[in-house]
Design a protein around this motif. Structure first.
Motif, PDB file in Angstrom:
ATOM      1  N   LYS A  57     -19.279  27.450  29.955  1.00 26.09           N
ATOM      2  CA  LYS A  57     -19.572  26.086  30.157  1.00 26.09           C
ATOM      3  C   LYS A  57     -18.482  25.445  28.613  1.00 26.09           C
ATOM      4  CE  LYS A  57     -21.402  24.602  33.660  1.00 26.09           C
ATOM      5  NZ  LYS A  57     -20.362  24.041  34.637  1.00 26.09           N
ATOM      6  N   GLN A  58     -18.512  25.765  27.578  1.00 26.26           N
ATOM      7  CA  GLN A  58     -17.599  25.400  26.396  1.00 26.26           C
ATOM      8  C   GLN A  58     -16.124  25.755  26.404  1.00 26.26           C
ATOM      9  OE1 GLN A  58     -18.941  27.113  23.068  1.00 26.26           O
ATOM     10  NE2 GLN A  58     -17.884  25.512  22.065  1.00 26.26           N
ATOM     11  N   SER A  59     -15.932  27.059  26.952  1.00 26.58           N
ATOM     12  CA  SER A  59     -14.640  27.296  27.172  1.00 26.58           C
ATOM     13  C   SER A  59     -13.816  26.751  28.757  1.00 26.58           C
ATOM     14  CB  SER A  59     -14.389  29.166  27.411  1.00 26.58           C
ATOM     15  OG  SER A  59     -15.554  29.532  26.700  1.00 26.58           O
ATOM     16  N   GLN A  60     -14.919  26.000  29.714  1.00 30.38           N
ATOM     17  CA  GLN A  60     -13.798  25.588  30.526  1.00 30.38           C
ATOM     18  C   GLN A  60     -13.713  23.908  30.388  1.00 30.38           C
ATOM     19  OE1 GLN A  60     -16.740  26.178  33.240  1.00 30.38           O
ATOM     20  NE2 GLN A  60     -16.420  27.870  34.205  1.00 30.38           N
ATOM     21  N   ASN A  61     -14.528  23.674  29.368  1.00 30.05           N
ATOM     22  CA  ASN A  61     -14.048  21.949  29.069  1.00 30.05           C
ATOM     23  C   ASN A  61     -13.572  21.708  27.877  1.00 30.05           C
ATOM     24  OD1 ASN A  61     -16.816  21.114  30.777  1.00 30.05           O
ATOM     25  ND2 ASN A  61     -18.329  21.431  29.016  1.00 30.05           N
TER      26      ASN A  61
ATOM     27  N   ASN B 267     -30.988  32.705  44.447  1.00 25.66           N
ATOM     28  CA  ASN B 267     -31.599  33.508  43.672  1.00 25.66           C
ATOM     29  C   ASN B 267     -30.790  33.558  42.509  1.00 25.66           C
ATOM     30  OD1 ASN B 267     -32.880  34.850  45.474  1.00 25.66           O
ATOM     31  ND2 ASN B 267     -30.745  36.194  45.554  1.00 25.66           N
ATOM     32  N   ALA B 268     -29.254  32.452  42.154  1.00 21.93           N
ATOM     33  CA  ALA B 268     -28.724  31.910  40.906  1.00 21.93           C
ATOM     34  C   ALA B 268     -29.629  30.975  40.684  1.00 21.93           C
ATOM     35  CB  ALA B 268     -27.682  31.982  41.565  1.00 21.93           C
ATOM     36  N   GLN B 269     -30.135  30.071  41.285  1.00 24.07           N
ATOM     37  CA  GLN B 269     -30.760  28.589  41.191  1.00 24.07           C
ATOM     38  C   GLN B 269     -31.979  28.789  40.023  1.00 24.07           C
ATOM     39  OE1 GLN B 269     -30.844  26.352  44.828  1.00 24.07           O
ATOM     40  NE2 GLN B 269     -30.728  24.255  42.957  1.00 24.07           N
ATOM     41  N   THR B 270     -32.297  29.735  40.914  1.00 26.81           N
ATOM     42  CA  THR B 270     -33.632  29.691  40.671  1.00 26.81           C
ATOM     43  C   THR B 270     -33.841  30.557  38.958  1.00 26.81           C
ATOM     44  OG1 THR B 270     -35.188  30.439  43.295  1.00 26.81           O
ATOM     45  CG2 THR B 270     -36.611  31.494  41.158  1.00 26.81           C
ATOM     46  N   ILE B 271     -32.822  31.252  38.877  1.00 30.88           N
ATOM     47  CA  ILE B 271     -32.543  32.552  37.794  1.00 30.88           C
ATOM     48  C   ILE B 271     -33.066  30.980  36.629  1.00 30.88           C
ATOM     49  CG2 ILE B 271     -31.857  33.916  36.394  1.00 30.88           C
ATOM     50  CD1 ILE B 271     -31.502  35.342  38.533  1.00 30.88           C
ATOM     51  N   TYR B 272     -31.738  29.951  37.311  1.00 31.89           N
ATOM     52  CA  TYR B 272     -31.457  28.958  36.331  1.00 31.89           C
ATOM     53  C   TYR B 272     -32.714  27.966  35.791  1.00 31.89           C
ATOM     54  CZ  TYR B 272     -26.232  30.451  35.657  1.00 31.89           C
ATOM     55  OH  TYR B 272     -25.277  31.522  36.024  1.00 31.89           O
ATOM     56  N   GLU B 273     -32.402  27.270  36.634  1.00 32.15           N
ATOM     57  CA  GLU B 273     -34.390  26.295  36.737  1.00 32.15           C
ATOM     58  C   GLU B 273     -35.265  27.165  35.561  1.00 32.15           C
ATOM     59  OE1 GLU B 273     -36.082  26.058  40.795  1.00 32.15           O
ATOM     60  OE2 GLU B 273     -34.221  24.477  40.990  1.00 32.15           O
ATOM     61  N   GLN B 274     -35.084  28.950  35.611  1.00 29.95           N
ATOM     62  CA  GLN B 274     -36.144  29.308  34.989  1.00 29.95           C
ATOM     63  C   GLN B 274     -35.741  29.674  33.065  1.00 29.95           C
ATOM     64  OE1 GLN B 274     -36.967  33.559  36.765  1.00 29.95           O
ATOM     65  NE2 GLN B 274     -38.361  32.387  38.513  1.00 29.95           N
TER      66      GLN B 274
ATOM     67  N   GLU C 101     -33.531  22.127  23.547  1.00 30.84           N
ATOM     68  CA  GLU C 101     -33.259  20.349  24.242  1.00 30.84           C
ATOM     69  C   GLU C 101     -31.575  20.737  24.815  1.00 30.84           C
ATOM     70  OE1 GLU C 101     -34.348  17.682  25.962  1.00 30.84           O
ATOM     71  OE2 GLU C 101     -35.864  19.609  25.323  1.00 30.84           O
ATOM     72  N   GLU C 102     -30.807  21.076  23.652  1.00 29.84           N
ATOM     73  CA  GLU C 102     -29.011  20.916  23.068  1.00 29.84           C
ATOM     74  C   GLU C 102     -28.673  21.977  24.478  1.00 29.84           C
ATOM     75  OE1 GLU C 102     -27.518  22.197  19.988  1.00 29.84           O
ATOM     76  OE2 GLU C 102     -29.101  20.609  18.913  1.00 29.84           O
ATOM     77  N   GLN C 103     -29.383  23.160  24.792  1.00 31.15           N
ATOM     78  CA  GLN C 103     -28.797  23.649  26.380  1.00 31.15           C
ATOM     79  C   GLN C 103     -29.663  23.550  27.055  1.00 31.15           C
ATOM     80  OE1 GLN C 103     -29.209  27.928  24.889  1.00 31.15           O
ATOM     81  NE2 GLN C 103     -27.213  27.592  23.135  1.00 31.15           N
ATOM     82  N   ARG C 104     -30.239  23.118  27.318  1.00 31.75           N
ATOM     83  CA  ARG C 104     -30.949  22.801  28.716  1.00 31.75           C
ATOM     84  C   ARG C 104     -30.406  22.019  29.391  1.00 31.75           C
ATOM     85  NH1 ARG C 104     -37.159  20.782  27.827  1.00 31.75           N
ATOM     86  NH2 ARG C 104     -36.813  22.706  26.589  1.00 31.75           N
ATOM     87  N   VAL C 105     -29.926  21.040  29.028  1.00 27.78           N
ATOM     88  CA  VAL C 105     -28.763  20.349  29.849  1.00 27.78           C
ATOM     89  C   VAL C 105     -27.816  20.658  30.365  1.00 27.78           C
ATOM     90  CG1 VAL C 105     -26.621  18.011  29.440  1.00 27.78           C
ATOM     91  CG2 VAL C 105     -28.737  18.305  27.846  1.00 27.78           C
ATOM     92  N   MET C 106     -27.135  21.601  30.075  1.00 29.00           N
ATOM     93  CA  MET C 106     -26.034  22.781  30.950  1.00 29.00           C
ATOM     94  C   MET C 106     -26.625  23.552  31.667  1.00 29.00           C
ATOM     95  SD  MET C 106     -24.167  24.790  27.486  1.00 29.00           S
ATOM     96  CE  MET C 106     -23.180  23.379  26.410  1.00 29.00           C
ATOM     97  N   TYR C 107     -27.323  23.799  31.644  1.00 27.08           N
ATOM     98  CA  TYR C 107     -28.511  24.706  33.066  1.00 27.08           C
ATOM     99  C   TYR C 107     -29.334  23.447  33.896  1.00 27.08           C
ATOM    100  CZ  TYR C 107     -28.234  28.847  29.130  1.00 27.08           C
ATOM    101  OH  TYR C 107     -28.229  29.742  29.410  1.00 27.08           O
ATOM    102  N   SER C 108     -29.243  22.764  33.464  1.00 23.54           N
ATOM    103  CA  SER C 108     -29.848  21.144  34.480  1.00 23.54           C
ATOM    104  C   SER C 108     -28.382  21.017  35.589  1.00 23.54           C
ATOM    105  CB  SER C 108     -30.483  19.903  33.980  1.00 23.54           C
ATOM    106  OG  SER C 108     -31.468  20.040  33.170  1.00 23.54           O
ATOM    107  N   GLN C 109     -27.283  20.804  34.527  1.00 25.23           N
ATOM    108  CA  GLN C 109     -26.032  20.292  35.425  1.00 25.23           C
ATOM    109  C   GLN C 109     -25.619  22.042  36.431  1.00 25.23           C
ATOM    110  OE1 GLN C 109     -23.758  20.063  32.337  1.00 25.23           O
ATOM    111  NE2 GLN C 109     -24.229  17.871  31.810  1.00 25.23           N
ATOM    112  N   ARG C 110     -25.400  22.820  35.731  1.00 25.88           N
ATOM    113  CA  ARG C 110     -25.824  24.642  36.828  1.00 25.88           C
ATOM    114  C   ARG C 110     -26.232  24.323  38.106  1.00 25.88           C
ATOM    115  NH1 ARG C 110     -20.968  27.222  36.508  1.00 25.88           N
ATOM    116  NH2 ARG C 110     -21.650  29.451  37.035  1.00 25.88           N
TER     117      ARG C 110
END
Length: 589
Positions: free
Chosen positions: A36-40, A182-189, A196-205
């Motif tokens: 995500k950091q590389s893409q942005n 499956n991907a959505q479930t893993i990212y939610e977990q 807290e800082e990285q939680r936003v990335m996983y929520s966006q995913r």
């Protein structure tokens, strides 16, 4: 030059990531934050997949060079990464960056496939290549025995998401639904376990994957013709070009089927038949967009839908104008044909009035939303002139709306528009007064405040006559405006008095009647310390003096002079006198 700077910065990040090792000695690779950091930072914020693909190529070369794991320069020989080599976290970067490069290339081809159909096959090959590299990353994380649990879960989610993209493009809806789920479930977990800082990335995913899951589920139901569900999917897919293009295609097909059953619309108690297939599709789109505008809560998304709605209305108006122009220029074969043409023209004109009414009504709603956004914007306070321009447009829309043929008999609409007119005038006068206040013109501002209260009083009377559901909201806004105007009017009155007192004090400090010292030698007048004394007036004042007398010879007019003509010498004339004077000279000599 810019790419070299990016490379140096990226090398610093890589060196930092190399030390990612847990307390137990396990390697940890945060896959989603890294990509995500590389893409942005390298083009994907603007949809530039080609730039991101070039960046992945440069970064892959740097990683291989830092690991001394490059290919021979003369003859290519594949050097696969094996689980035994995973002593450094940078070895896991190789399959990850390869997968990102292949995926970026497929997205680039997706943008170009709209004009070149053959590029779709190349797109699928690149996506399959990305799946191969993502599976290799998952296999290395499982087999090396040195990766922690989070890294394995990240690799599993990444591989499932990449495989779901391929199956989504191949329209294998059931398999894509399972992999995306499956991907959505893993990212939610993972989003629960990270900071807290990285939680936003996983929520966006998770939010990015949700439209794909819903679209797969939608297609697994044998494509029902539910336009509202498709519009919800289209709005949730905002930003995902692959999903948006597929939903747009299905929307167009569903709208075509819905337009076949639409034969007429009702306006002002009259049924208007629609013969043109193009107009039917336009009316179906307008109906769905109007419903979607009411459903969406985001102001930004609502503004985008309003823009799309107004563009569709403009397209419909242009279609009606073209058909009217064709009927006017078409020749009539007989009396029956002329009557038929007249009926068609009357129907098209009514459709034009209906679309104009629809356009003006939603233009008013759009501008009201714009005003609410400008008032609620905490980052930038709008100037009064900006509000004045919007209210000018609203007044023009209301005036045009009332003048549409066919609406003059609607008394309720006339009452509503009259109330809205005075309301918009009141707010326009208020912001016009605010602009005068900002320029320090207090009398003009106070006069405009009085005019605002006058418009508020008239608007309240019209709203009470209207007495509909929307009248209560208008009365509430007017009451708030009235209270605000009274407060601002008092402030303007006080400020005008204070400014007047300041001028008088400044005039009192001025010594306009200060007498010079040379004119008050016998009088002592104290001079302030901050004022210079006047020693003598300069330039000096004018003083009156005695004028020089004039003499007039008045007696000369009364004196009689004697005759002296006998004393005048008489000269001889003729040629004899001339010769005598020439030889002997004149007697005077």
């Amino acid at each position: 030059m810019a790419s070299s700077v990016d490379d140096e910065n990226e090398e610093m990040v890589e060196n930092k990531d190399t030390a990612n090792e847990t307390d137990e000695g396990l390697l940890s690779l945060e896959i989603l934050p890294i990509i995500k950091q590389s893409q942005n930072h390298h083009g994907l914020l603007h949809g530039d997949y080609q730039r991101y693909r070039w960046y992945c190529s440069r970064r892959l070369h740097r990683v291989r060079k830092s690991l001394r794991f490059t290919h021979p320069s003369r003859r290519y020989q594949k050097k696969p990464v094996t689980p035994e080599m995973i002593t450094d976290i940078r070895f896991l970067y190789i399959p990850l960056i390869n997968a990102e490069r292949a995926w970026a290339y497929s997205m680039q081809l997706k943008q170009e496939a709209n004009t070149e159909i053959r590029k779709r096959f190349h797109l699928l090959r690149r996506l399959r290549r990305a799946v191969v590299h993502s599976n290799q990353l998952l296999w290395l994380c499982d087999k090396c025995g040195r990766c922690d649990t989070r890294t394995k879960l990240e690799a599993q989610a990444y591989a499932a998401w990449m495989l779901g993209n391929v199956q989504f493009e191949q329209q294998q809806w059931k398999k894509a639904f399972e992999n995306f789920g499956n991907a959505q479930t893993i990212y939610e977990q993972l989003g629960v376990a990270v900071s807290e800082e990285q939680r936003v990335m996983y929520s966006q995913r998770v939010e990015e994957i949700t439209p794909n899951v819903r679209y797969c589920a939608y297609n697994m139901k044998d494509m029902p013709s539910d336009l509202s569900e498709l519009m919800k999917l289209r709005n949730s897919a905002h930003g995902d070009e692959m999903l948006a293009s597929k939903i747009d295609l299905v929307l167009a097909q569903t709208q075509q089927r819905a337009a076949a059953s639409l034969t007429e619309v009702t306006w002002c108690g009259h049924s208007l038949s629609i013969k043109s297939d193009k107009l039917r599709v336009v009316f179906v789109r307008l109906k769905e967009l109007a419903v979607e505008v009411k459903r969406v809560e985001s102001s930004q998304r609502k503004m985008e839908l309003y823009e799309q709605l107004l563009m569709e209305i403009q397209e419909g108006l242009q279609t009606v104008r073209d058909e009217l122009s064709g009927l006017e220029h078409a020749g009539s074969a007989g009396k029956q044909q002329s009557l038929k043409t007249g009926v068609q023209q009357s129907t098209l004109q009514s459709l034009q009035h209906y679309l104009t009414h629809f356009k003006l009504q939603h233009s008013v709603d759009r501008n009201l939303l714009l005003l609410a956004t400008m008032k609620d914007n905490s980052q930038r306070s709008a100037k009064p002139e900006e509000f004045i321009r919007v209210y000018d447009m609203l007044l023009q829309h209301v005036t045009d709306l009332v003048s549409i043929p066919g609406l003059d008999e609607d008394l309720e609409l006339q009452k509503e528009m009259a109330a809205h007119t005075f309301k918009f005038k009141a707010f326009r006068c208020f912001y016009l007064a605010q602009s005068y206040v900002s320029n320090g013109k207090w009398p003009e501002a106070m006069a405009l405040y009085d005019r605002t209260l006058d418009h508020v009083s008239k608007a309240i009377n019209h709203y009470r006559e209207w007495a509909e559901a929307g009248a209560q909201e208008g009365l509430q806004h007017l009451q708030q405006l009235s209270d605000s105007v009274r407060g601002h009017k008092c402030v303007a009155h006080v400020r005008s008095i204070l400014d007047t007192q300041g001028v008088e004090e400044k005039m009192a400090d001025l010594s306009v009647t200060n007498t010079a010292l040379s004119n008050r030698l016998t009088e002592y007048v104290p001079v302030p310390a901050n004022q210079k004394p006047v020693l003598a007036p300069f330039p000096p004042d004018y003083k009156p003096i005695n004028s020089k007398p004039f003499f007039f010879d008045l007696a000369l007019n009364s004196i009689e002079t004697p005759d002296l003509s006998h004393r005048v010498e008489k000269k001889s004339g003729g040629i004899t006198g001339f010769m005598k004077g020439l030889i002997w000279g004149s007697s005077n000599s």
